[in-house]
Scaffold this active site. Structure first.
Site, mmCIF file in Angstrom:
data_model
loop_
_atom_site.group_PDB
_atom_site.id
_atom_site.type_symbol
_atom_site.label_atom_id
_atom_site.label_comp_id
_atom_site.label_asym_id
_atom_site.label_seq_id
_atom_site.Cartn_x
_atom_site.Cartn_y
_atom_site.Cartn_z
ATOM 1 N N CYS A 86 10.314 44.939 -59.010
ATOM 2 C CA CYS A 86 11.250 44.003 -59.643
ATOM 3 C C CYS A 86 11.679 44.517 -61.019
ATOM 4 O O CYS A 86 12.417 45.483 -61.104
ATOM 5 C CB CYS A 86 10.645 42.605 -59.700
ATOM 6 S SG CYS A 86 11.844 41.283 -59.998
ATOM 7 N N HIS A 203 8.308 41.307 -54.195
ATOM 8 C CA HIS A 203 6.971 41.287 -54.792
ATOM 9 C C HIS A 203 5.870 41.291 -53.732
ATOM 10 O O HIS A 203 5.389 40.222 -53.341
ATOM 11 C CB HIS A 203 6.811 40.025 -55.646
ATOM 12 C CG HIS A 203 7.569 40.023 -56.929
ATOM 13 N ND1 HIS A 203 7.040 40.506 -58.103
ATOM 14 C CD2 HIS A 203 8.817 39.593 -57.226
ATOM 15 C CE1 HIS A 203 7.925 40.359 -59.081
ATOM 16 N NE2 HIS A 203 9.016 39.817 -58.567
ATOM 17 N N GLU A 205 2.815 41.955 -54.149
ATOM 18 C CA GLU A 205 1.572 41.429 -54.739
ATOM 19 C C GLU A 205 1.486 39.911 -54.628
ATOM 20 O O GLU A 205 0.411 39.324 -54.799
ATOM 21 C CB GLU A 205 1.445 41.868 -56.209
ATOM 22 C CG GLU A 205 2.301 41.138 -57.216
ATOM 23 C CD GLU A 205 3.757 41.575 -57.266
ATOM 24 O OE1 GLU A 205 4.467 41.148 -58.189
ATOM 25 O OE2 GLU A 205 4.177 42.353 -56.375
#
Length: 230
Positions: A86, A203, A205
Site C-alpha cells: 500500500c 494488505h 497482513e
C-alpha cells in the site's frame, strides 16, 4: 529469516505486519525508524501501509527522502529483497525502485473493503507458491491506489513478466467491474526487472489470521518463506 520493517511518521500497518511475521510465521523482526542509517542485518525489508508524513504532497513522496531509504535503495541495488505494501508501494515508486505511479482512485474516494486478486506469474518470490487460478480475498484501504504507467513501461512489464497481481472477481475473472480503483489493466502489484523489489496495494497482513476469518494472505508470506526452506 530476519525481516526489517520500516516505520515512518504516519505508518499504521507496521504492527500488523510485525505480528504476522513474528507470531504467525515465526520469523525474527526488527523495527527500522525512518531516521535510521542501519538496516540491522535484515535480510528482507518491508515498507508497510499507512499515511507516511500524512500523505502530504503525494503519497510516499516525502517518505522517499527519509534517511533509511538511502539504505533501502543500496540494499535493493545489491539484490536485497524489498516489499512495499500500500503506502509502501507508493514509496517504492517515488524512490524509483518500481516503475509507474499510484494516482488518486478513479472515483476520488478512499476505498476500504475486501477485494479479490490473482497472481499472474510464479516467477517471483512473493508469488512462487501461489496457484495462478486462485482468487485471493484481500483487504484494500487506500485513496491513491490507481496504478498508472506510460505505454513503454507497461510493455516492458509484460515483456519481462513483471506484473505479479491483478484485481479479479471472486471466481478469478479479470474484469473492469472487479477493478476497485481504476488501475491500468487491473494491475494490483508489480516487481522490478531483477525480481527482488515487490509492491502491491492490497494488505495480505490483514488476511493472515484465523481470528479475522481470512487467511488468504498467508499464501504470499508462505511464498516468501519458501526461500528459507529452499
Amino acid at each position: 529469516m530476519k525481516f526489517g520493517v520500516v516505520v515512518f511518521p504516519g505508518s499504521n500497518c507496521d504492527e500488523d505486519i510485525i505480528y504476522v511475521l513474528e507470531k504467525i510465521m515465526g520469523q525474527q523482526v526488527v523495527r527500522l525508524w525512518h531516521k535510521d542509517h542501519d538496516l540491522q542485518g535484515a535480510e528482507f525489508i518491508v515498507l508497510p501501509g499507512g499515511f507516511s508524513f500524512g500523505d502530504y504532497l503525494r503519497s510516499g513522496a516525502i517518505a522517499r527522502f527519509s534517511p533509511i531509504m538511502n539504505e533501502v535503495i543500496q540494499f535493493a541495488a545489491k539484490g536485497g529483497y524489498v516489499l512495499g505494501i500500500c503506502n509502501g508501494f507508493q514509496v517504492l515508486t517515488e524512490a524509483g525502485l518500481l516503475h509507474g505511479a499510484l494516482l488518486h482512485n478513479e472515483n476520488r474516494k478512499f476505498i476500504c473493503r475486501n477485494i479479490y486478486m490473482k497472481a499472474q506469474t510464479n516467477n517471483s518470490l512473493v508469488t512462487s507458491q501461489i496457484d495462478l487460478e486462485r482468487a485471493l480475498k484481500i483487504p484494500i484501504a487506500h485513496g491513491e491506489g490507481n496504478y498508472f504507467a506510460e505505454e513503454d513501461v507497461l510493455k516492458s512489464l509484460y515483456d519481462n513478466d513483471l506484473v505479479i497481481f491483478k484485481y479479479c472477481d471472486e471466481s478469478g475473472l479479470i474484469t473492469p467491474e472487479a477493478n476497485p480503483n481504476g488501475s491500468l489493466d487491473n494491475i494490483a502489484g508489480i516487481t522490478n526487472i531483477n525480481r527482488n523489489v515487490f509492491g502491491f496495494m492490497p494488505h495480505p497482513e490483514r488476511a493472515a489470521d484465523a481470528l479475522v476469518a481470512n487467511e488468504d494472505g498467508l499464501a504470499i508470506f508462505e511464498s516468501i518463506l519458501s526461500l528459507v526452506k529452499a
